[in-house]
Design an enzyme around this catalytic site. Structure first.
Site, PDB file in Angstrom:
ATOM      1  N   ARG A 116       2.880  -4.808  72.709  1.00 32.75           N
ATOM      2  CA  ARG A 116       3.428  -6.085  72.996  1.00 32.75           C
ATOM      3  C   ARG A 116       3.444  -6.836  71.572  1.00 32.75           C
ATOM      4  O   ARG A 116       4.397  -7.553  71.059  1.00 32.75           O
ATOM      5  CB  ARG A 116       3.038  -6.952  74.182  1.00 32.75           C
ATOM      6  N   TYR A 117       2.314  -6.874  71.039  1.00 33.99           N
ATOM      7  CA  TYR A 117       1.901  -7.453  69.777  1.00 33.99           C
ATOM      8  C   TYR A 117       2.089  -6.666  68.704  1.00 33.99           C
ATOM      9  O   TYR A 117       1.898  -5.374  68.844  1.00 33.99           O
ATOM     10  CB  TYR A 117       0.662  -8.174  69.738  1.00 33.99           C
TER      11      TYR A 117
ATOM     12  N   ARG B 224      -1.569  -4.571  67.669  1.00 35.39           N
ATOM     13  CA  ARG B 224      -2.704  -4.127  68.732  1.00 35.39           C
ATOM     14  C   ARG B 224      -1.965  -3.832  69.774  1.00 35.39           C
ATOM     15  O   ARG B 224      -1.045  -4.012  70.283  1.00 35.39           O
ATOM     16  CB  ARG B 224      -3.703  -5.247  68.792  1.00 35.39           C
TER      17      ARG B 224
ATOM     18  N   ARG C 255      -3.019  -6.295  87.793  1.00 38.52           N
ATOM     19  CA  ARG C 255      -2.498  -4.998  87.635  1.00 38.52           C
ATOM     20  C   ARG C 255      -2.456  -4.061  88.924  1.00 38.52           C
ATOM     21  O   ARG C 255      -2.606  -2.942  88.860  1.00 38.52           O
ATOM     22  CB  ARG C 255      -3.250  -4.297  86.634  1.00 38.52           C
TER      23      ARG C 255
ATOM     24  N   CYS D 273     -10.556  -6.396  92.632  1.00 41.77           N
ATOM     25  CA  CYS D 273     -10.781  -7.875  92.538  1.00 41.77           C
ATOM     26  C   CYS D 273      -9.464  -8.435  93.379  1.00 41.77           C
ATOM     27  O   CYS D 273      -8.434  -7.889  92.942  1.00 41.77           O
ATOM     28  CB  CYS D 273     -10.544  -8.589  91.187  1.00 41.77           C
TER      29      CYS D 273
ATOM     30  N   ASP E 121      -1.360 -16.308  80.170  1.00 39.57           N
ATOM     31  CA  ASP E 121      -0.475 -14.908  79.628  1.00 39.57           C
ATOM     32  C   ASP E 121       1.098 -15.008  80.491  1.00 39.57           C
ATOM     33  O   ASP E 121       1.113 -14.934  81.602  1.00 39.57           O
ATOM     34  CB  ASP E 121      -1.197 -13.468  80.267  1.00 39.57           C
TER      35      ASP E 121
ATOM     36  N   ASP F  40      -2.416 -15.290  86.418  1.00 38.53           N
ATOM     37  CA  ASP F  40      -1.112 -14.525  86.301  1.00 38.53           C
ATOM     38  C   ASP F  40      -0.422 -14.838  87.514  1.00 38.53           C
ATOM     39  O   ASP F  40      -0.856 -14.942  88.663  1.00 38.53           O
ATOM     40  CB  ASP F  40      -1.186 -13.368  85.775  1.00 38.53           C
TER      41      ASP F  40
ATOM     42  N   CYS G  98     -11.041   1.147  89.283  1.00 38.25           N
ATOM     43  CA  CYS G  98     -11.980   0.232  89.030  1.00 38.25           C
ATOM     44  C   CYS G  98     -13.470   0.537  90.135  1.00 38.25           C
ATOM     45  O   CYS G  98     -13.189   0.949  90.896  1.00 38.25           O
ATOM     46  CB  CYS G  98     -11.601  -1.125  89.240  1.00 38.25           C
TER      47      CYS G  98
ATOM     48  N   CYS H   8      -6.325  -9.374  91.017  1.00 34.85           N
ATOM     49  CA  CYS H   8      -5.992  -8.406  89.854  1.00 34.85           C
ATOM     50  C   CYS H   8      -4.629  -8.620  89.685  1.00 34.85           C
ATOM     51  O   CYS H   8      -3.680  -8.657  90.514  1.00 34.85           O
ATOM     52  CB  CYS H   8      -6.264  -6.838  90.483  1.00 34.85           C
TER      53      CYS H   8
ATOM     54  N   LYS I  53       0.463 -14.284  75.153  1.00 41.31           N
ATOM     55  CA  LYS I  53      -0.580 -15.263  75.705  1.00 41.31           C
ATOM     56  C   LYS I  53      -0.187 -16.450  74.912  1.00 41.31           C
ATOM     57  O   LYS I  53      -0.083 -16.505  73.488  1.00 41.31           O
ATOM     58  CB  LYS I  53      -1.998 -14.694  75.232  1.00 41.31           C
TER      59      LYS I  53
HETATM   60  C1  LIG Z   1      -4.103  -9.572  76.055  1.00 36.11           C
HETATM   61  C2  LIG Z   1      -3.222  -8.357  75.318  1.00 36.11           C
HETATM   62  C3  LIG Z   1      -3.845  -8.018  73.898  1.00 36.11           C
HETATM   63  C4  LIG Z   1      -4.906  -8.656  73.136  1.00 36.11           C
HETATM   64  O1  LIG Z   1      -4.774  -9.908  72.932  1.00 36.11           O
HETATM   65  P1  LIG Z   1      -5.591 -10.655  72.025  1.00 36.11           P
HETATM   66  O2  LIG Z   1      -5.263 -12.086  72.018  1.00 36.11           O
HETATM   67  O3  LIG Z   1      -5.864 -10.163  70.880  1.00 36.11           O
HETATM   68  O4  LIG Z   1      -7.194 -10.673  72.605  1.00 36.11           O
HETATM   69  C5  LIG Z   1      -2.984  -7.023  73.513  1.00 36.11           C
HETATM   70  N1  LIG Z   1      -2.263  -6.646  74.145  1.00 36.11           N
HETATM   71  C6  LIG Z   1      -1.711  -6.855  75.065  1.00 36.11           C
HETATM   72  C7  LIG Z   1      -0.410  -6.084  75.837  1.00 36.11           C
HETATM   73  C8  LIG Z   1      -2.398  -7.768  75.935  1.00 36.11           C
HETATM   74  O5  LIG Z   1      -1.984  -8.265  77.061  1.00 36.11           O
END
Ligand SMILES: *Cc1c(COP(=O)(O)O)cnc(C)c1O
Length: 390
Positions: free
Chosen positions: A118-119, A122, A140, A135, A336, A299, A131, A138, A343
Site C-alpha cells: 500500500r505504501y 514497504r 484480519r 483476538c 488505519d 478498525d 495465530c 482481529c 494510517k
Molecule cells: C501498517 C502497514 C505498514 C507499516 O506502516 P508503518 O507506519 O511504516 O509502520 C505497511 N504496509 C501496510 C499494508 C500496513 O498496513
C-alpha cells in the site's frame, strides 16, 4: 481434551501461572489450546452473553486460547481485560453500518498472494494464517484461522519474486497470522530469503507471541533472529495484566538479541480505554525495553464494533499522556483508514493560533505560550546538492 489447567489463584494483578512439566513447552501450549464452549465452561462460569457468543461466533471467527493466556483470565469478573480479548460475546454478531469484511482494503492492494503493498517503500508479507490465540478484535478475521497453515512454498516463491522485482521496497513486515508460531527453521527460510534481496534494508516481524505464548521466545529462536539484523519486532500488548514475568522475560530475551521491540496497542472499549491503564501499560513496557509505537483506533472490521471507542475518546486519552509520562512511552494514535487509504496520525490539537510571526500553543497543563517564528521562511539546505548530488 486431557490436560488439567494449572490451578492459579487470581489476585489482581494477575500472577503468572506456575511452571508445569509441559506448561513451558510452546508446542504443548499450541496443542492444548482451549477452543470450545465446553472447554471454557469447564474452567469458568460463563455469562449469558459469552454463552451466546460461544455458540454463534466460532462459525464466523474461530476461538482459541493458549492455556498460558487463559491462566491470566480473572475468572470472577467478566470485565477482565484478558477475558474480553479472547472469549466472544453475543455482540460479535452485530454488524454496524460502515463495518467492512476487509476493513483496510488489503485484498485490493495485493499484487501477489500473501503480499499487501500500500505504501511506496514497504509491504506486508503474510507468512501463515495461524495465530496462537484469536483476538476478538482481529481485523484480519476474514483470513486467519481457517486452514492454520503456512503460506505454500509456491505462493511464497511468488511473493518473494514480487519483492525481488520491486526495488522500491526497502522494508518488509512479516505478519500473518503470527509468524512466531512457525517453526524456527521455516521462519528462517523466509527471513533468509528476504535478506538475500539487496534492496530489502530492514525486516520487521509483527507478532503477539510475547503476549500470548511467551515461552516460544527461546534461545534457539533468538539465536536465529540475531543473524538477520537489522530486524525489528512489533508486538501487541493491550493491558498491563499481560505483562507477566514470562512475558517480560520474552521481551528481555528479544532485546538481549539486539532486536528493537515496538508495541502496537489496539484501543479497546472497556479493556484499555482508561488513562490509568494506558499510563501503566506504556510505562511498564518501557521497563521491559519495549517502545510503544502505535495506539490504534479500532478498525471497522465487521463484528468488532462493540470493542471500539469514539475518536474523541482516543484523543482525550492521548491528552492525558503527553507531558504526564516519558515521551518515550507515548505511541502515535492512528486510524488505519477504511478501504486501504493508509494510517492517519491523529491527536489533541495544541495549536491555539497561527500568526505570521508567532504561534500560540497550549501546553499539557492547559497553559498558553507563544512560539515566535522567523520572518525568513526559506528552509533550503544548501549542502543537499553536494551530499545527494545535484
Ligand atoms: C501498517 C502497514 C505498514 C507499516 O506502516 P508503518 O507506519 O511504516 O509502520 C505497511 N504496509 C501496510 C499494508 C500496513 O498496513
Amino acid at each position: 481434551m486431557t490436560f488439567a489447567l494449572p490451578i492459579v489463584d487470581q489476585p489482581s494483578p494477575a500472577r503468572d501461572a506456575p511452571a508445569g512439566e509441559s506448561f513451558d513447552d510452546w508446542r504443548w501450549q499450541l496443542r492444548n489450546r482451549i477452543t470450545t464452549k465446553q472447554d471454557i465452561a469447564a474452567r469458568l462460569a460463563l455469562t449469558p452473553e459469552e454463552e451466546a457468543g460461544l455458540e454463534a461466533a466460532p462459525g464466523h471467527f474461530r476461538v482459541a486460547i493458549t492455556p498460558y493466556y487463559f491462566s491470566l483470565i480473572d475468572r470472577d469478573h467478566p470485565s477482565c481485560p484478558v477475558r474480553i480479548q479472547v472469549i466472544p460475546r453475543a455482540r460479535e454478531l452485530e454488524i454496524e453500518p460502515g463495518d467492512l469484511v476487509d476493513p483496510l482494503g488489503e485484498d485490493s492492494h495485493s499484487p501477489a498472494t500473501g503480499i499487501f503493498h500500500r505504501y511506496p517503500d514497504r509491504c506486508l508479507l503474510l507468512a501463515l494464517d495461524r495465530c496462537a490465540i484469536y483476538c476478538r478484535h482481529c481485523n484480519r478475521r476474514r483470513l486467519v484461522g481457517q486452514e492454520e497453515s503456512p503460506i505454500s512454498r509456491e505462493d511464497l516463491a511468488q511473493a518473494l519474486d514480487y519483492i525481488r522485482r520491486t526495488p522500491a521496497i526497502r522494508d518488509v513486515l512479516i505478519s500473518g497470522g503470527d509468524p512466531l508460531t512457525l517453526s524456527t527453521a521455516r521462519l528462517e527460510e523466509i527471513i533468509a530469503a528476504l535478506r538475500a534481496i539487496p534492496h530489502v534494508e530492514i525486516v520487521r516481524i509483527g507478532t503477539r507471541v510475547p503476549v500470548v505464548l511467551p515461552m516460544r521466545v527461546d534461545d534457539e529462536l533468538c539465536a536465529m533472529l540475531k543473524k538477520y539484523h537489522p530486524l525489528y519486532v512489533n508486538t501487541h500488548f493491550n493491558h498491563p495484566r499481560e505483562l507477566t514475568p514470562r512475558a517480560r522475560a520474552a521481551c528481555e530475551k528479544l532485546a538481549d538479541a539486539g532486536i528493537p521491540i515496538g508495541n502496537q496497542t489496539v484501543l479497546l472499549r472497556g479493556v484499555n480505554s482508561s488513562v490509568r491503564v494506558l499510563r501503566k501499560l506504556f510505562t511498564e513496557l518501557l521497563r521491559c525495553r519495549v517502545r510503544p509505537y502505535y495506539l490504534f483506533q479500532g478498525d471497522v472490521a465487521a463484528g468488532t464494533s462493540h470493542l471500539r471507542t469514539s475518536v474523541e475518546t482516543g484523543i482525550a486519552l492521548m491528552q492525558e499522556l503527553r507531558g504526564h509520562i516519558s515521551g518515550l512511552a507515548i505511541p502515535h494514535l492512528v486510524i488505519d483508514t477504511p478501504g486501504g487509504m493508509g494510517k492517519v496520525s491523529i491527536g489533541p490539537d495544541y495549536v491555539v493560533a497561527r500568526g505570521p510571526d508567532k504561534w500560540t500553543l497550549r501546553n499539557y497543563e492547559g497553559k498558553l505560550v507563544d512560539y515566535p517564528q522567523p520572518a525568513d521562511k526559506d528552509a533550503t539546505c544548501a549542502y543537499d546538492e553536494i551530499y545527494f548530488g545535484a
